[in-house]
Design an enzyme around this catalytic site. Sequence first.
Site, PDB file in Angstrom:
ATOM      1  N   ASN A   9      63.962   8.520  93.947  1.00 38.65           N
ATOM      2  CA  ASN A   9      64.082   9.611  92.974  1.00 38.65           C
ATOM      3  C   ASN A   9      65.417  10.300  93.246  1.00 38.65           C
ATOM      4  OD1 ASN A   9      63.869  11.882  91.401  1.00 38.65           O
ATOM      5  ND2 ASN A   9      62.180  12.800  92.552  1.00 38.65           N
ATOM      6  N   LYS A  11      66.980  12.512  91.545  1.00 38.48           N
ATOM      7  CA  LYS A  11      67.063  13.901  91.080  1.00 38.48           C
ATOM      8  C   LYS A  11      68.407  14.135  90.368  1.00 38.48           C
ATOM      9  CE  LYS A  11      63.835  15.095  94.695  1.00 38.48           C
ATOM     10  NZ  LYS A  11      63.280  16.068  95.601  1.00 38.48           N
ATOM     11  N   HIS A  96      56.315  16.088  88.919  1.00 39.46           N
ATOM     12  CA  HIS A  96      56.953  16.364  90.208  1.00 39.46           C
ATOM     13  C   HIS A  96      56.845  17.862  90.485  1.00 39.46           C
ATOM     14  CE1 HIS A  96      59.940  16.828  93.329  1.00 39.46           C
ATOM     15  NE2 HIS A  96      59.853  15.527  93.522  1.00 39.46           N
ATOM     16  N   GLU A  98      58.874  19.911  91.548  1.00 40.31           N
ATOM     17  CA  GLU A  98      60.028  20.690  91.058  1.00 40.31           C
ATOM     18  C   GLU A  98      59.885  20.987  89.564  1.00 40.31           C
ATOM     19  OE1 GLU A  98      62.969  18.003  92.602  1.00 40.31           O
ATOM     20  OE2 GLU A  98      62.417  18.622  94.637  1.00 40.31           O
ATOM     21  N   GLU A 168      52.684  14.162  97.232  1.00 40.12           N
ATOM     22  CA  GLU A 168      53.910  14.781  97.735  1.00 40.12           C
ATOM     23  C   GLU A 168      53.634  16.236  98.123  1.00 40.12           C
ATOM     24  OE1 GLU A 168      57.697  12.590  96.304  1.00 40.12           O
ATOM     25  OE2 GLU A 168      57.259  14.237  94.962  1.00 40.12           O
ATOM     26  N   GLY A 174      62.182  17.520 100.681  1.00 44.53           N
ATOM     27  CA  GLY A 174      63.546  17.983 100.929  1.00 44.53           C
ATOM     28  C   GLY A 174      63.682  18.882 102.139  1.00 44.53           C
ATOM     29  N   SER A 212      60.293  13.816 102.384  1.00 41.45           N
ATOM     30  CA  SER A 212      61.137  13.572 103.571  1.00 41.45           C
ATOM     31  C   SER A 212      60.884  12.205 104.214  1.00 41.45           C
ATOM     32  CB  SER A 212      60.975  14.689 104.598  1.00 41.45           C
ATOM     33  OG  SER A 212      61.409  15.923 104.056  1.00 41.45           O
TER      34      SER A 212
HETATM   35  P1  PGA Z   1      62.576  13.988  99.607  1.00 35.16           P
HETATM   36  O1  PGA Z   1      62.074  14.095  98.106  1.00 35.16           O
HETATM   37  O2  PGA Z   1      62.412  12.571 100.056  1.00 35.16           O
HETATM   38  O3  PGA Z   1      64.031  14.425  99.562  1.00 35.16           O
HETATM   39  O4  PGA Z   1      61.746  14.933 100.416  1.00 35.16           O
HETATM   40  C1  PGA Z   1      60.940  13.390  97.656  1.00 35.16           C
HETATM   41  C2  PGA Z   1      60.671  13.715  96.227  1.00 35.16           C
HETATM   42  O5  PGA Z   1      60.901  14.859  95.823  1.00 35.16           O
HETATM   43  O6  PGA Z   1      60.222  12.854  95.452  1.00 35.16           O
END
Ligand code: PGA
Length: 257
Positions: A9, A11, A96, A98, A168, A174, A212
């Site tokens: 992903n 982003k 997601h 976010e 998640e 992140g 992460s």
């Molecule tokens: P990350 O993000 O691996 O940077 O923690 C995962 C995601 O948001 O799908």
Amino acid sequence: MARKLIVGNWKMNGTLVSNTRLLREIRDDSTIQASQIDAAVCVPFLHVPEAQVILMDSALRLGVQDISAFRDGAFTGEISADMAGEFGVQYAVVGHSERRIYHGETPKTVGEKALRAIEAGITPVVCVGETQQERESGCARETVEIQLVAALDSLTTDQARGLVLAYEPVWAIGTGRSASAQQAQEMHGFLREVLRSRAESLASVTILYGGSVKPSTAAELFAQDDIDGALVGGASLEAAQFLDIVHLAASPAVAPM
Ligand code: PGA
């Protein structure tokens, strides 16, 4: 052990030039080329046409990070699942955290997005996860169950068989602080039971872990019974790191327990 799925992903990162380079590096990996693993990258929408050309005849699949909950019409700024499908998009991340947090998406909206994707022949990667506060107050399971059930309520059992679920935890995204393999397995096992309680045939839905994920943590995660792969954010922005994760998923036999 069942075949794993790794989804990157990206982003809102990169430029057309840098993402084109990154995509080529991932595409050219021999494990991916030999189809020893299922792998996809979810690129920014504007990079989709270029990515479609780069991935022509490649085993690496193309994904997007969101799609509209509506079929078509007066929804300024939105991109429909059908539009994405025209460009060979095979996966769409929906729900997601976010999007849920910054764009106010409700569990119901996420369910509608999952349905739009399936109608367009795109596999929705439905994300669920609890915040730190929800975990600390003991309602992590309840939170993810509500999110999952809302998505399932939008779909028939047949349609639901075609989705991918991603656990998640918001506190792990992140932050560099992945859930432990044990914490992730515990929640994946629970999600599988929720799926099974809907219909026995849903027990085999692919459940990814995200938050992460790095090469250093991936092997232990992949060794868990109910972890079928990963949704990778930060580590998918560097070809070497993403490919290390792909390789670990392709050869789970060597993963430490
Ligand atoms: P990350 O993000 O691996 O940077 O923690 C995962 C995601 O948001 O799908």
